[in-house]
Write a protein that holds these residues in place. Structure first.
Motif, short mmCIF file in Angstrom:
data_model
loop_
_atom_site.label_atom_id
_atom_site.label_comp_id
_atom_site.label_asym_id
_atom_site.label_seq_id
_atom_site.Cartn_x
_atom_site.Cartn_y
_atom_site.Cartn_z
N GLU A 105 0.82 -1.22 0.00
CA GLU A 105 0.00 0.00 0.00
C GLU A 105 0.85 1.27 0.00
O GLU A 105 0.54 2.23 -0.70
CB GLU A 105 -0.94 -0.01 1.22
N VAL A 106 1.92 1.28 0.79
CA VAL A 106 2.72 2.52 0.84
C VAL A 106 3.36 2.82 -0.51
O VAL A 106 3.53 3.99 -0.88
CB VAL A 106 3.82 2.51 1.94
N ILE A 107 3.67 1.77 -1.27
CA ILE A 107 4.27 2.00 -2.59
C ILE A 107 3.21 2.49 -3.57
O ILE A 107 3.41 3.49 -4.27
CB ILE A 107 4.96 0.71 -3.09
N THR A 108 2.07 1.83 -3.62
CA THR A 108 1.05 2.24 -4.59
C THR A 108 0.44 3.59 -4.22
O THR A 108 -0.02 4.33 -5.10
CB THR A 108 -0.07 1.19 -4.71
N LEU A 109 0.44 3.95 -2.94
CA LEU A 109 -0.12 5.25 -2.53
C LEU A 109 0.91 6.38 -2.62
O LEU A 109 0.59 7.53 -2.40
CB LEU A 109 -0.65 5.17 -1.10
N GLY A 110 2.16 6.02 -2.91
CA GLY A 110 3.19 7.05 -3.11
C GLY A 110 3.76 7.62 -1.83
O GLY A 110 4.29 8.73 -1.84
N ALA A 111 3.67 6.87 -0.72
CA ALA A 111 4.19 7.38 0.55
C ALA A 111 5.72 7.45 0.52
O ALA A 111 6.37 6.78 -0.28
CB ALA A 111 3.74 6.49 1.70
N VAL A 112 6.27 8.28 1.40
CA VAL A 112 7.71 8.51 1.43
C VAL A 112 8.22 8.56 2.88
O VAL A 112 7.42 8.58 3.82
CB VAL A 112 8.07 9.85 0.73
N GLY A 125 10.46 13.06 4.70
CA GLY A 125 10.58 12.14 3.57
C GLY A 125 11.13 12.82 2.34
O GLY A 125 11.61 13.96 2.39
N GLU A 126 11.01 12.10 1.23
CA GLU A 126 11.59 12.57 -0.03
C GLU A 126 10.97 13.88 -0.50
O GLU A 126 9.76 14.04 -0.54
CB GLU A 126 11.33 11.50 -1.09
N VAL A 127 11.83 14.84 -0.88
CA VAL A 127 11.36 16.05 -1.53
C VAL A 127 11.95 16.09 -2.93
O VAL A 127 13.09 15.65 -3.14
CB VAL A 127 11.74 17.33 -0.74
N LEU A 128 11.17 16.52 -3.90
CA LEU A 128 11.64 16.61 -5.29
C LEU A 128 11.58 18.06 -5.74
O LEU A 128 10.56 18.73 -5.56
CB LEU A 128 10.77 15.73 -6.20
N VAL A 148 8.19 22.11 -6.72
CA VAL A 148 8.57 21.27 -5.58
C VAL A 148 7.42 20.34 -5.23
O VAL A 148 6.27 20.75 -5.20
CB VAL A 148 8.98 22.13 -4.36
N ARG A 149 7.76 19.07 -5.04
CA ARG A 149 6.79 18.09 -4.50
C ARG A 149 7.29 17.70 -3.12
O ARG A 149 8.33 17.12 -2.97
CB ARG A 149 6.69 16.86 -5.41
N THR A 150 6.50 18.08 -2.12
CA THR A 150 6.94 17.91 -0.73
C THR A 150 6.41 16.59 -0.15
O THR A 150 5.48 16.00 -0.69
CB THR A 150 6.43 19.09 0.12
N PRO A 151 6.99 16.14 0.97
CA PRO A 151 6.57 14.85 1.54
C PRO A 151 5.08 14.80 1.94
O PRO A 151 4.40 13.80 1.68
CB PRO A 151 7.46 14.69 2.76
N ASP A 182 3.16 13.23 9.96
CA ASP A 182 3.90 14.48 10.21
C ASP A 182 3.45 15.55 9.21
O ASP A 182 4.24 16.00 8.36
CB ASP A 182 5.41 14.24 10.11
N PRO A 183 2.18 15.94 9.27
CA PRO A 183 1.66 16.83 8.23
C PRO A 183 2.26 18.24 8.26
O PRO A 183 2.42 18.82 9.33
CB PRO A 183 0.15 16.89 8.55
N CYS A 184 2.58 18.75 7.09
CA CYS A 184 3.02 20.13 6.95
C CYS A 184 2.22 20.73 5.79
O CYS A 184 2.48 20.41 4.63
CB CYS A 184 4.50 20.23 6.69
#
Lengths: 127, 358
Positions: B206-213, B300-303, B319-322, B350-352
């Motif tokens: 689930e974490v992979i298909t939902l794009g979690a980081v 998590g990962e930031v792009l 920017v795509r944030t965690p 950890d919502p921002c």
């Protein structure tokens, strides 16, 4: 420069995305770039820290299929691109109707560019 | 049983920033969730096209306070990549140091907020008191408590003196000792486990298909952390990602609690191996080209995607944030939870929202 992307057509998008899903890639995000005469949409995928980009170029009025049928999580970024750039993305799994960020009465598609900025020649150098 | 819809946020004691979740309950069980964001969208990406590209360093540091340094660093990395700039070795180690300091204070802030979310006020105060030691270090080295403006295009503008390094090493060892007294509470306490174990579970698939980081990904058994790619000086440091397998709120807390220790070790190792020399190089010209850079922020990962056309203004800055990546995961976790678990599950990503909306 570390940017490479596989060029695909809008017709190939769903099949190519499905192939990434089947190969256990995670959708990182989609990035829209307004090139004045067309849009470029860059879809980024990750598997074990390897980044793969698929790039679609479409005309400003052309329709782009949603990939949210493959990666449901794409609905958020697709809504954002549709709202801020005006890209005609069809069949988004959860379509927020242009109300992700914007409110009624504001200028539509504020991220679009109107003209190309002048090239570097003669521009004062920046450090 | 009739269904009722209750808004969670945008103003809520556990939410430091405005996010609204319209939650449908059946009795006290969550049936479905509809998110509403847009309260603090600032159009920072558009602003990045209007500023000169060096000015953007200060703009992007304000995407989010907690991840401020890492946003600035990643943006600088992107510009340096386009312009073919190689920064000095000392700057790479300093960026690791400041990045890990950011991770320590971010995770301590989150561990305090989590404790507060389930009513453990004394634990909340303990974590935030320890965090103050880190924030003091940031003030000593960067001149500010949170937004350091330490990165610049071409390296780091806040170098460290030998005297500062001694103070930092002493303080980090003391922080480690203080954490040794507090961490067992978050790891073993009955109350903490009662409120987090088995709550908000996400499987590895689930974490992979939902794009979690980030910690959410690693708490579900995926051993992925972008520091493995060796950006900046990480390739020369001793690093292995911290992984848990249960995928619940407790596992996410354990990952972050363990990552605080790891971040202290990495910061100290970076200081011990800090090379002599300059901390920045002078950069001339304008960026012409495009690139994507990713780093591992505390959440998590930031792009970052940056495109320039040879002028002082960028064509596109993105920017795509965690937290943006975690919204779909949150919508998956909440259905099936009890009403009382909603704050804990929401906090577990950890919502921002400043990051999310930019």
């Amino acid at each position: 420069m570390s940017f490479e992307a596989k060029q695909i057509t809008p017709e190939q998008l769903i099949n190519e995305t499905q192939a990434m899903f089947d190969a256990d890639y995670r959708l990182v995000t989609a990035t829209c770039v307004d090139e004045i005469e067309q849009f470029r949409i860059i879809y980024s995928f990750d598997r074990e820290t390897e980044l793969v980009n698929l790039e679609v170029a479409i005309g400003k009025q052309d329709e782009l299929p949603s990939i949210s049928g493959v990666y449901l999580c794409a609905f958020l970024v697709e809504n954002e691109i549709k709202e801020l750039f005006g890209v005609n993305i069809s069949n988004i799994a959860v379509d927020l109707g242009g109300r992700l960020y914007m409110i009624e009465g504001t200028d539509p598609h504020p991220m679009t560019r109107k003209e190309e900025k002048k090239a570097a020649k003669g521009v004062k150098k920046n450090g | 049983m009739a269904k009722i819809v209750t808004p969670f946020g945008p103003q809520h004691p556990v939410l430091p920033e405005p996010l609204q979740l319209n939650i449908t309950y059946e009795d006290e069980k969550v049936v479905s969730v509809a998110p509403a964001i847009g309260y603090i969208h600032r159009g920072l990406e558009k602003a990045g096209e209007l500023n000169d590209f060096p000015q953007n360093v200060f703009l992007v540091e304000r995407v989010c306070g907690i991840c401020s340094f890492m946003h600035g660093m990643t943006y600088c990395e992107a510009i340096e990549d386009i312009m073919g700039v190689e920064i000095p070795p000392r700057a790479k180690y300093l960026r690791v140091f400041y990045g890990e300091l950011s991770r320590i204070h971010s995770h301590l802030l989150w561990l305090g907020l989590l404790s507060d979310a389930f009513g453990f006020e004394s634990l909340f105060m303990k974590y935030w008191a320890i965090r103050e030691r880190i924030v003091d270090l940031m003030e000593m080295t960067g001149g500010h408590r949170i937004i350091l403006s330490a990165s610049c295009i071409g390296g780091v503008r806040r170098d460290l003196t030998d005297e500062q390094i001694k103070i930092i090493e002493k303080t980090l060892m003391e922080v480690k000792n203080e954490l040794d007294r507090v961490t067992p509470v978050i790891l073993k306490d009955y109350t903490v486990k009662k409120r987090t174990v088995g709550i908000g579970v996400l499987s590895k698939e689930e974490v992979i298909t939902l794009g979690a980081v980030g910690p959410v990904l690693r708490a579900s058994g995926v051993a992925q952390d972008l520091r493995q790619t060796g950006y900046e000086a990480y390739g020369e440091l001793d690093f292995e990602p911290i992984v848990e397998t249960d995928g619940d709120c407790y596992a996410r807390a354990v990952v972050r609690a363990r990552e605080v220790y790891q971040a202290i070790d990495l910061a100290l190792e970076a200081l011990h191996r800090l090379p002599e020399g300059e901390a920045q190089v002078k950069v001339k010209g304008n960026p012409n080209g495009e690139t994507i850079r990713r780093v591992e922020q505390p959440r998590g990962e930031v792009l970052w995607y940056v495109k320039g056309n040879g002028t002082k203004n960028l064509v596109r800055m993105r920017v795509r944030t965690p937290t943006y990546a975690h919204i779909p995961a949150l919508l998956k976790m909440l259905p099936g939870c009890e009403m009382a678990d909603v704050p804990v599950v929401t906090l577990s990503i950890d919502p921002c929202i400043s990051c999310t909306e930019r």
